[in-house]
Scaffold this motif. Structure first.
Motif, PDB file in Angstrom:
ATOM      1  N   TYR A  17      -4.595   6.422   0.333  1.00  0.00           N
ATOM      2  CA  TYR A  17      -4.175   7.008   1.608  1.00  0.00           C
ATOM      3  C   TYR A  17      -4.828   6.292   2.785  1.00  0.00           C
ATOM      4  N   TRP A  18      -6.154   6.140   2.745  1.00  0.00           N
ATOM      5  CA  TRP A  18      -6.850   5.576   3.896  1.00  0.00           C
ATOM      6  C   TRP A  18      -6.627   4.074   4.017  1.00  0.00           C
ATOM      7  N   LEU A  19      -6.382   3.372   2.918  1.00  0.00           N
ATOM      8  CA  LEU A  19      -5.980   1.975   3.011  1.00  0.00           C
ATOM      9  C   LEU A  19      -4.651   1.867   3.758  1.00  0.00           C
ATOM     10  N   SER A  20      -3.731   2.773   3.462  1.00  0.00           N
ATOM     11  CA  SER A  20      -2.449   2.777   4.154  1.00  0.00           C
ATOM     12  C   SER A  20      -2.631   3.051   5.644  1.00  0.00           C
ATOM     13  N   VAL A  21      -3.552   3.965   5.984  1.00  0.00           N
ATOM     14  CA  VAL A  21      -3.795   4.269   7.387  1.00  0.00           C
ATOM     15  C   VAL A  21      -4.382   3.062   8.120  1.00  0.00           C
ATOM     16  N   VAL A  22      -5.346   2.378   7.486  1.00  0.00           N
ATOM     17  CA  VAL A  22      -5.933   1.177   8.102  1.00  0.00           C
ATOM     18  C   VAL A  22      -4.854   0.133   8.360  1.00  0.00           C
ATOM     19  N   LEU A  23      -4.018  -0.114   7.359  1.00  0.00           N
ATOM     20  CA  LEU A  23      -2.989  -1.144   7.491  1.00  0.00           C
ATOM     21  C   LEU A  23      -1.915  -0.753   8.497  1.00  0.00           C
ATOM     22  N   ILE A  24      -1.526   0.517   8.518  1.00  0.00           N
ATOM     23  CA  ILE A  24      -0.506   0.933   9.477  1.00  0.00           C
ATOM     24  C   ILE A  24      -1.063   0.930  10.896  1.00  0.00           C
ATOM     25  N   SER A  25      -2.392   1.100  11.006  1.00  0.00           N
ATOM     26  CA  SER A  25      -3.032   0.976  12.311  1.00  0.00           C
ATOM     27  C   SER A  25      -2.933  -0.455  12.820  1.00  0.00           C
ATOM     28  N   VAL A  26      -3.190  -1.410  11.932  1.00  0.00           N
ATOM     29  CA  VAL A  26      -3.091  -2.819  12.309  1.00  0.00           C
ATOM     30  C   VAL A  26      -1.650  -3.176  12.670  1.00  0.00           C
ATOM     31  N   VAL A  27      -0.694  -2.746  11.844  1.00  0.00           N
ATOM     32  CA  VAL A  27       0.712  -3.083  12.087  1.00  0.00           C
ATOM     33  C   VAL A  27       1.216  -2.435  13.372  1.00  0.00           C
ATOM     34  N   GLY A  28       0.827  -1.182  13.619  1.00  0.00           N
ATOM     35  CA  GLY A  28       1.222  -0.534  14.864  1.00  0.00           C
ATOM     36  C   GLY A  28       0.706  -1.285  16.074  1.00  0.00           C
ATOM     37  N   THR A  29      -0.529  -1.770  15.978  1.00  0.00           N
ATOM     38  CA  THR A  29      -1.107  -2.573  17.057  1.00  0.00           C
ATOM     39  C   THR A  29      -0.326  -3.864  17.251  1.00  0.00           C
ATOM     40  N   LEU A  30       0.015  -4.523  16.146  1.00  0.00           N
ATOM     41  CA  LEU A  30       0.728  -5.794  16.214  1.00  0.00           C
ATOM     42  C   LEU A  30       2.130  -5.629  16.799  1.00  0.00           C
ATOM     43  N   ILE A  31       2.804  -4.529  16.466  1.00  0.00           N
ATOM     44  CA  ILE A  31       4.136  -4.291  17.023  1.00  0.00           C
ATOM     45  C   ILE A  31       4.062  -4.165  18.540  1.00  0.00           C
ATOM     46  N   SER A  32       3.093  -3.391  19.013  1.00  0.00           N
ATOM     47  CA  SER A  32       2.916  -3.225  20.457  1.00  0.00           C
ATOM     48  C   SER A  32       2.556  -4.546  21.124  1.00  0.00           C
ATOM     49  N   ALA A  77       0.828  -1.208   0.000  1.00  0.00           N
ATOM     50  CA  ALA A  77       0.000   0.000   0.000  1.00  0.00           C
ATOM     51  C   ALA A  77       0.861   1.257   0.000  1.00  0.00           C
ATOM     52  N   LEU A  78       1.948   1.259   0.782  1.00  0.00           N
ATOM     53  CA  LEU A  78       2.818   2.438   0.841  1.00  0.00           C
ATOM     54  C   LEU A  78       3.571   2.648  -0.471  1.00  0.00           C
ATOM     55  N   VAL A  79       3.868   1.566  -1.183  1.00  0.00           N
ATOM     56  CA  VAL A  79       4.498   1.719  -2.503  1.00  0.00           C
ATOM     57  C   VAL A  79       3.583   2.523  -3.417  1.00  0.00           C
ATOM     58  N   PHE A  80       2.301   2.174  -3.436  1.00  0.00           N
ATOM     59  CA  PHE A  80       1.339   2.926  -4.246  1.00  0.00           C
ATOM     60  C   PHE A  80       1.169   4.348  -3.723  1.00  0.00           C
ATOM     61  N   GLN A  81       1.177   4.509  -2.394  1.00  0.00           N
ATOM     62  CA  GLN A  81       1.044   5.838  -1.811  1.00  0.00           C
ATOM     63  C   GLN A  81       2.211   6.741  -2.204  1.00  0.00           C
ATOM     64  N   PHE A  82       3.413   6.226  -2.155  1.00  0.00           N
ATOM     65  CA  PHE A  82       4.587   7.031  -2.495  1.00  0.00           C
ATOM     66  C   PHE A  82       4.679   7.289  -4.007  1.00  0.00           C
ATOM     67  N   ARG A  83       4.160   6.376  -4.803  1.00  0.00           N
ATOM     68  CA  ARG A  83       4.200   6.570  -6.260  1.00  0.00           C
ATOM     69  C   ARG A  83       3.179   7.608  -6.731  1.00  0.00           C
ATOM     70  N   ALA A  84       2.127   7.795  -5.963  1.00  0.00           N
ATOM     71  CA  ALA A  84       1.106   8.781  -6.342  1.00  0.00           C
ATOM     72  C   ALA A  84       1.700  10.186  -6.288  1.00  0.00           C
ATOM     73  N   ARG A  85       1.188  11.061  -7.145  1.00  0.00           N
ATOM     74  CA  ARG A  85       1.705  12.429  -7.203  1.00  0.00           C
ATOM     75  C   ARG A  85       0.858  13.396  -6.395  1.00  0.00           C
ATOM     76  N   ARG A  86      -0.264  12.923  -5.887  1.00  0.00           N
ATOM     77  CA  ARG A  86      -1.129  13.776  -5.091  1.00  0.00           C
ATOM     78  C   ARG A  86      -1.928  12.872  -4.156  1.00  0.00           C
ATOM     79  N   TYR A  87      -2.720  13.476  -3.296  1.00  0.00           N
ATOM     80  CA  TYR A  87      -3.542  12.724  -2.356  1.00  0.00           C
ATOM     81  C   TYR A  87      -4.639  11.959  -3.094  1.00  0.00           C
ATOM     82  N   VAL A  88      -4.681  10.639  -2.877  1.00  0.00           N
ATOM     83  CA  VAL A  88      -5.724   9.769  -3.431  1.00  0.00           C
ATOM     84  C   VAL A  88      -6.419   9.106  -2.245  1.00  0.00           C
ATOM     85  N   PRO A  89      -7.687   9.421  -1.968  1.00  0.00           N
ATOM     86  CA  PRO A  89      -8.354   8.933  -0.757  1.00  0.00           C
ATOM     87  C   PRO A  89      -8.251   7.426  -0.543  1.00  0.00           C
ATOM     88  N   GLY A  90      -8.516   6.633  -1.593  1.00  0.00           N
ATOM     89  CA  GLY A  90      -8.507   5.188  -1.422  1.00  0.00           C
ATOM     90  C   GLY A  90      -7.155   4.653  -0.986  1.00  0.00           C
TER      91      GLY A  90
END
Length: 272
Positions: free
Chosen positions: A67-82, A52-65
């Motif tokens: 961006y928010w997919l990345s936030v959902v996934l990073i939320s899960v990963v942050g929880t798992l790390i803790s 998801a972050l690969v697509f986020q970094f490749r985008a040239r501007r904010y794309v809602p789908g």
């Protein structure tokens, strides 16, 4: 490259809290309900986040789908790390809370030393975007550890925790709107607090009634909130009401970086 994050609107905060709730319940769903275990769940979700972050970094501007997919996934990963540190490795929640707070502070310090701003209105370079997502990861991990410490170890309970954290966020809003608390400081303080808020909401809805919850289970809670997130993201994609190009920065804010960014947007709009 135009600003890569959405404007901070009511929609932003609603989706952010929904994402933090999903981060808590989806991690539990995959770990416990599906029987993946903490390690396999961590591998799967970390791989999905990287994609998801690969697509986020490749985008040239904010794309809602994206961006928010990345936030959902990073939320899960942050929880798992803790959870990995606290549950599998036996690191006390007090230690993990302090650890993630220090890592977040270091991220902010290096970010500011490099860019002279922590404003999310100026995520227009790869380096700033890297700092931004690293800070987001640590806010989720910190929020998880602090929320678990406050909720479970201190025995406060899910819904009292929701009330207390919501009151703290309200105080930050009042301090910003009424007492002119620095906007960047207010944003990041509220952003960190939405993690234990969303996690406590998720636990309160998914846990059985005997534990003080609503008994919806991690499956029901996860899918309900994911459906709401999807509906809001589709709405934002169609209306574009959260694009920063539609919101001029305050010329009197004193943030030179934001003022340069405002000129950058004006030039970009003139070219589009």
């Amino acid at each position: 490259m135009l600003n890569k994050v959405p404007e901070v609107t009511l929609y932003f905060w609603i989706i952010k809290i929904l994402c933090t709730t999903v981060g808590e319940t989806a991690a539990d769903y995959m770990n416990d309900t599906l029987g993946f275990g903490l390690d396999k769940t961590s591998y799967v979700m970390s791989a999905a986040l990287i994609i998801a972050l690969v697509f986020q970094f490749r985008a040239r501007r904010y794309v809602p789908g994206i961006y928010w997919l990345s936030v959902v996934l990073i939320s899960v990963v942050g929880t798992l790390i803790s959870d990995k540190l606290a549950d599998d490795l036996g690191v006390p929640l007090v230690v993990t809370t302090i650890l993630f707070a220090v890592l977040l502070a270091i991220t902010f310090a290096v970010w500011y030393a490099s860019e002279r701003t922590l404003s999310i209105h100026s995520i227009v370079t790869r380096r700033r975007e890297t700092f931004y997502w690293l800070a987001i990861l640590f806010t989720f991990a910190l929020g998880t550890s602090a929320g678990d410490l406050f909720d479970e170890k201190l025995g406060v309970g899910y819904w009292p925790t929701v009330g207390i954290v919501a009151a703290l966020i309200a105080l930050i809003a009042v301090a910003h709107l009424g007492l002119r608390l620095n906007a960047v400081l207010a944003f990041w303080a509220a952003y960190i607090l939405t993690r234990p808020l969303g996690a406590s909401i998720g636990d309160g809805m998914s846990q059985p009634a005997k534990n003080g919850g609503f008994g919806l289970g991690t499956t029901g809670t996860s899918f309900i909130f994911l459906a709401v997130i999807l509906a809001l993201v589709v709405f934002l994609s169609l209306t574009k009401v959260d694009r920063t190009e539609n919101h001029a920065p305050d010329p009197g804010s004193g943030d030179e970086s934001d003022q340069r960014y405002g000129r950058h947007l004006a030039e970009s709009d003139g070219l589009s």
